[in-house]
Write a protein that holds these residues in place. Structure first.
Motif, PDB file in Angstrom:
ATOM      1  N   TYR A  31      23.863  13.503   6.006  1.00 35.38           N
ATOM      2  CA  TYR A  31      22.427  14.666   6.012  1.00 35.38           C
ATOM      3  C   TYR A  31      21.654  14.182   6.726  1.00 35.38           C
ATOM      4  CZ  TYR A  31      19.116  15.305   2.489  1.00 35.38           C
ATOM      5  OH  TYR A  31      17.807  15.536   1.413  1.00 35.38           O
ATOM      6  N   THR A  32      20.991  15.270   7.019  1.00 34.24           N
ATOM      7  CA  THR A  32      19.392  14.691   7.110  1.00 34.24           C
ATOM      8  C   THR A  32      18.658  16.467   6.775  1.00 34.24           C
ATOM      9  OG1 THR A  32      18.571  15.090   9.641  1.00 34.24           O
ATOM     10  CG2 THR A  32      19.923  16.696   9.383  1.00 34.24           C
ATOM     11  N   TYR A  33      17.335  15.964   6.869  1.00 39.90           N
ATOM     12  CA  TYR A  33      16.036  16.352   6.279  1.00 39.90           C
ATOM     13  C   TYR A  33      15.018  16.697   7.217  1.00 39.90           C
ATOM     14  CZ  TYR A  33      12.543  16.331   2.613  1.00 39.90           C
ATOM     15  OH  TYR A  33      11.577  16.384   1.841  1.00 39.90           O
ATOM     16  N   TYR A  34      14.102  18.080   6.918  1.00 39.26           N
ATOM     17  CA  TYR A  34      13.082  18.251   7.598  1.00 39.26           C
ATOM     18  C   TYR A  34      12.211  18.348   6.134  1.00 39.26           C
ATOM     19  CZ  TYR A  34       9.174  19.225  10.055  1.00 39.26           C
ATOM     20  OH  TYR A  34       8.059  19.482  10.623  1.00 39.26           O
ATOM     21  N   SER A  35      10.602  18.441   6.181  1.00 39.14           N
ATOM     22  CA  SER A  35       9.941  18.686   5.496  1.00 39.14           C
ATOM     23  C   SER A  35       8.384  18.783   5.085  1.00 39.14           C
ATOM     24  CB  SER A  35       9.211  17.076   4.121  1.00 39.14           C
ATOM     25  OG  SER A  35       8.378  16.406   5.277  1.00 39.14           O
TER      26      SER A  35
ATOM     27  N   ALA B  69      21.601  12.869  14.219  1.00 40.89           N
ATOM     28  CA  ALA B  69      22.791  13.520  13.523  1.00 40.89           C
ATOM     29  C   ALA B  69      24.027  13.807  13.954  1.00 40.89           C
ATOM     30  CB  ALA B  69      21.802  14.694  12.594  1.00 40.89           C
ATOM     31  N   ALA B  70      23.861  14.559  14.948  1.00 34.26           N
ATOM     32  CA  ALA B  70      25.167  15.099  16.479  1.00 34.26           C
ATOM     33  C   ALA B  70      25.714  13.666  16.229  1.00 34.26           C
ATOM     34  CB  ALA B  70      24.939  15.782  16.395  1.00 34.26           C
TER      35      ALA B  70
ATOM     36  N   THR C  42      29.886   7.305   6.616  1.00 30.31           N
ATOM     37  CA  THR C  42      28.436   8.583   5.733  1.00 30.31           C
ATOM     38  C   THR C  42      27.412   8.148   6.514  1.00 30.31           C
ATOM     39  OG1 THR C  42      29.936   8.286   4.225  1.00 30.31           O
ATOM     40  CG2 THR C  42      27.802   8.720   3.346  1.00 30.31           C
ATOM     41  N   ALA C  43      26.503   8.914   6.786  1.00 32.23           N
ATOM     42  CA  ALA C  43      24.436   8.646   6.884  1.00 32.23           C
ATOM     43  C   ALA C  43      23.845   9.503   6.714  1.00 32.23           C
ATOM     44  CB  ALA C  43      24.848   8.259   8.233  1.00 32.23           C
ATOM     45  N   GLN C  44      22.704   8.980   6.810  1.00 33.68           N
ATOM     46  CA  GLN C  44      22.107   9.895   6.510  1.00 33.68           C
ATOM     47  C   GLN C  44      20.583   9.612   7.080  1.00 33.68           C
ATOM     48  OE1 GLN C  44      22.109   7.454   3.753  1.00 33.68           O
ATOM     49  NE2 GLN C  44      23.848   9.137   2.992  1.00 33.68           N
ATOM     50  N   VAL C  45      19.839  10.646   8.460  1.00 33.19           N
ATOM     51  CA  VAL C  45      19.250  11.003   9.486  1.00 33.19           C
ATOM     52  C   VAL C  45      17.616  10.845   8.234  1.00 33.19           C
ATOM     53  CG1 VAL C  45      18.420  11.287  11.641  1.00 33.19           C
ATOM     54  CG2 VAL C  45      21.121  10.712  11.095  1.00 33.19           C
TER      55      VAL C  45
ATOM     56  N   PHE D 132      22.115   3.935   6.639  1.00 34.33           N
ATOM     57  CA  PHE D 132      20.192   5.156   6.610  1.00 34.33           C
ATOM     58  C   PHE D 132      19.819   4.527   8.557  1.00 34.33           C
ATOM     59  CE2 PHE D 132      15.865   6.457   6.291  1.00 34.33           C
ATOM     60  CZ  PHE D 132      15.539   7.607   5.408  1.00 34.33           C
ATOM     61  N   HIS D 133      19.579   5.882   8.793  1.00 39.15           N
ATOM     62  CA  HIS D 133      18.584   6.085   9.820  1.00 39.15           C
ATOM     63  C   HIS D 133      17.463   6.948   9.857  1.00 39.15           C
ATOM     64  CE1 HIS D 133      22.315   4.801  11.910  1.00 39.15           C
ATOM     65  NE2 HIS D 133      22.889   6.088  10.665  1.00 39.15           N
ATOM     66  N   GLY D 134      16.397   6.108   9.956  1.00 45.11           N
ATOM     67  CA  GLY D 134      15.095   6.925  10.686  1.00 45.11           C
ATOM     68  C   GLY D 134      14.405   6.943  11.450  1.00 45.11           C
ATOM     69  N   ARG D 135      14.308   8.344  11.727  1.00 44.78           N
ATOM     70  CA  ARG D 135      13.655   9.145  13.042  1.00 44.78           C
ATOM     71  C   ARG D 135      12.596   9.984  12.457  1.00 44.78           C
ATOM     72  NH1 ARG D 135      17.398   4.962  14.307  1.00 44.78           N
ATOM     73  NH2 ARG D 135      18.507   5.446  16.151  1.00 44.78           N
ATOM     74  N   LEU D 136      11.395   9.503  13.598  1.00 48.21           N
ATOM     75  CA  LEU D 136      10.620  10.385  13.381  1.00 48.21           C
ATOM     76  C   LEU D 136      10.079  11.396  13.813  1.00 48.21           C
ATOM     77  CD1 LEU D 136       7.372   7.234  14.034  1.00 48.21           C
ATOM     78  CD2 LEU D 136       8.108   8.405  11.780  1.00 48.21           C
ATOM     79  N   SER D 137      10.703  11.910  14.477  1.00 46.58           N
ATOM     80  CA  SER D 137      10.907  13.382  14.870  1.00 46.58           C
ATOM     81  C   SER D 137      11.956  14.316  15.241  1.00 46.58           C
ATOM     82  CB  SER D 137      10.777  13.174  16.528  1.00 46.58           C
ATOM     83  OG  SER D 137      11.862  13.243  17.679  1.00 46.58           O
ATOM     84  N   GLY D 138      11.832  15.230  14.649  1.00 43.65           N
ATOM     85  CA  GLY D 138      12.625  16.353  13.531  1.00 43.65           C
ATOM     86  C   GLY D 138      13.307  16.271  15.385  1.00 43.65           C
ATOM     87  N   GLU D 139      13.156  16.431  16.409  1.00 45.04           N
ATOM     88  CA  GLU D 139      14.475  16.654  17.806  1.00 45.04           C
ATOM     89  C   GLU D 139      15.126  15.380  17.643  1.00 45.04           C
ATOM     90  OE1 GLU D 139      10.927  19.384  18.678  1.00 45.04           O
ATOM     91  OE2 GLU D 139      11.348  16.768  17.731  1.00 45.04           O
ATOM     92  N   GLU D 140      14.763  14.293  17.796  1.00 48.49           N
ATOM     93  CA  GLU D 140      15.240  12.945  17.401  1.00 48.49           C
ATOM     94  C   GLU D 140      16.642  13.110  16.462  1.00 48.49           C
ATOM     95  OE1 GLU D 140      12.507   8.689  19.096  1.00 48.49           O
ATOM     96  OE2 GLU D 140      11.919  10.072  16.830  1.00 48.49           O
ATOM     97  N   ARG D 141      16.130  12.979  14.667  1.00 49.73           N
ATOM     98  CA  ARG D 141      17.143  13.071  13.695  1.00 49.73           C
ATOM     99  C   ARG D 141      18.662  14.293  13.834  1.00 49.73           C
ATOM    100  NH1 ARG D 141      11.985  14.671   9.339  1.00 49.73           N
ATOM    101  NH2 ARG D 141      11.468  13.051  10.277  1.00 49.73           N
ATOM    102  N   MET D 142      17.938  15.252  14.879  1.00 49.99           N
ATOM    103  CA  MET D 142      18.904  16.627  14.730  1.00 49.99           C
ATOM    104  C   MET D 142      20.316  15.588  15.820  1.00 49.99           C
ATOM    105  SD  MET D 142      17.902  19.333  13.583  1.00 49.99           S
ATOM    106  CE  MET D 142      17.502  18.082  11.664  1.00 49.99           C
ATOM    107  N   ASP D 143      19.538  15.233  16.857  1.00 47.91           N
ATOM    108  CA  ASP D 143      20.819  14.281  18.218  1.00 47.91           C
ATOM    109  C   ASP D 143      21.014  13.452  17.753  1.00 47.91           C
ATOM    110  OD1 ASP D 143      19.276  16.516  19.768  1.00 47.91           O
ATOM    111  OD2 ASP D 143      17.940  14.248  21.124  1.00 47.91           O
TER     112      ASP D 143
END
Length: 400
Positions: A219-223, A206-207, A170-173, A193-204
């Motif tokens: 779970y990943t999120y964009y605001s 998360a995969a 289980t992970a949140q990005v 929990f994995h913190g990443r600043l850019s959307g691209e980093e989050r997608m990569d």
């Protein structure tokens, strides 16, 4: 391509006045609160049932939540979101229909519903700002001010926690700023929990996290779709630019899914632009009728919790219905609970957080508060109520 229509049960022009005409969220069969319980039930986590029967089980599940991107906003912008538009027929397990956010359709409430698998009446975050019965103060549940002990305010474990304990990876990005917030603790904690600043980093990432376990829940999120909508409106160039960007992010994630994965792209609420005129924005701080007998004004512009001076509850309800009843569903606390606005059940600890009067917009209108809520009053795009534009959210699906 023909766009899927909103479900027939959701009227384009709901008749106001009667509480019974409010289109109550589909708790227990097709709301955000039902998503994670359905996914982990398919992964064999004990204690959960597949509440959304249209969703087939998968060993690896990913939820990508795009803040503020409702069903209608995708349907209305196919040029800016070609990839998301192409996925509309996959929504709700291939039914081509949206799911409902829950009431109110606002971030703190919806994220708690997603993460706990509970409706607002149980998890206890029933609005943007609500009264703390213990102190009598308004508590902002998004910013968690004034601070309240998170596990007292929301005592239930999250689905992530229970899945992690059952052996699911289980992970949140998300953005690093959310890692230690009280809202994350009560709604989205569990696993890593994995913190990443850019959307691209989050997608990569998360995969990558999906591939890290034989059974995975990520779970990943964009605001910023929500942020630009609030500031500039949901038809602005800035908002359209964010939609184009998040469309590419969704495709980037989908193209990296490991085998045996189901990706679900959803949102916490939609949004509607409210004009800046006296007819569309009713200023509570300047309206003596609406202020009479009111001790605290909570919620937000399109979903208000109204807390009356003791003994004035009936009078406040009467006045708010007389002034707003053709543009808002106006209910007493008991009526809103009975109608199921906050779910099929409301915990005793939550009851006093709900307004003595609850007002939900059914027209293009908001109750602002220029003095007490200056920042919120300047927002172009708003949300919170039960209209289709705010309440209906996608549940787009990609499988590998």
């Amino acid at each position: 391509m023909v766009q899927p229509a909103a479900p027939a049960l959701w009227p384009d022009d709901p008749v106001p006045l009667s509480i019974g005409t409010a289109p109550v969220p589909a708790y227990g069969r097709g709301s955000l609160a039902d998503l994670l319980p359905t996914l982990v039930a398919g992964q064999g986590v004990p204690g959960f049932a597949p509440l959304i029967p249209e969703l087939a089980p998968a060993d690896r599940n990913c939820v990508f939540l795009i803040d503020g991107l409702g069903w209608e906003q995708i349907r209305n912008h196919p040029d800016e979101a070609p990839y998301l538009t192409s996925l509309l027929p996959t929504s709700l397990g291939g039914a081509g229909r949206p799911v409902t956010a829950g009431f109110p359709a606002t971030t703190a409430t919806s994220l708690a519903s997603v993460g706990t698998g509970l409706a607002p009446g149980l998890h206890g975050l029933p609005g943007y700002t609500v009264r703390d019965p213990g102190t009598g103060e308004l508590m902002n549940q998004l910013r968690w001010k004034p601070y309240t002990e998170p596990r007292i305010w929301q005592p239930y474990p999250t689905v992530f926690q229970l899945a992690h304990e059952a052996g699911v990876h289980t992970a949140q990005v998300s953005s690093p700023v959310f890692e230690t917030t009280p809202l994350t603790r009560v709604a989205l904690s569990g696993g890593a929990f994995h913190g990443r600043l850019s959307g691209e980093e989050r997608m990569d990432l998360a995969a990558g996290q999906l591939a890290a376990g034989d059974r995975s829940l990520v779970y990943t999120y964009y605001s910023e779709v929500d942020g630009k909508g609030h500031r500039f409106g949901v038809d602005s160039d800035a908002w359209r630019g964010q939609l184009m960007y998040v469309d590419r992010l969704a495709q980037r994630l989908a193209e990296q899914l490991p085998p045996r994965t189901a990706l679900y792209i959803t949102a916490d609420h939609g949004m509607i632009d409210i004009p800046f005129d006296d007819d569309s924005r009713i200023d509570f701080d300047e309206d003596w009728e609406l202020r009479a007998g009111v001790a605290l004004l909570g919620g937000e512009g399109r979903a208000r919790h109204v807390y009356a001076v003791p003994g004035a509850e009936a009078d406040v309800l009467t006045v708010w219905r007389e002034v707003l009843g053709d543009r808002f569903w106006v209910a007493s606390r008991a009526e809103a609970i009975e109608a199921g606005w906050f779910g099929p059940a409301v915990d005793e600890r939550v009851t006093g957080r709900i307004g003595d009067v609850v007002a939900a917009a059914c027209d293009d209108v908001a109750i602002t508060a220029s003095v007490s809520e200056p920042n919120e009053s300047r927002m172009v795009g708003l949300h919170g109520s039960m209209t289709a534009a705010e309440q209906l959210v996608p549940l787009l699906e990609v499988r590998s």
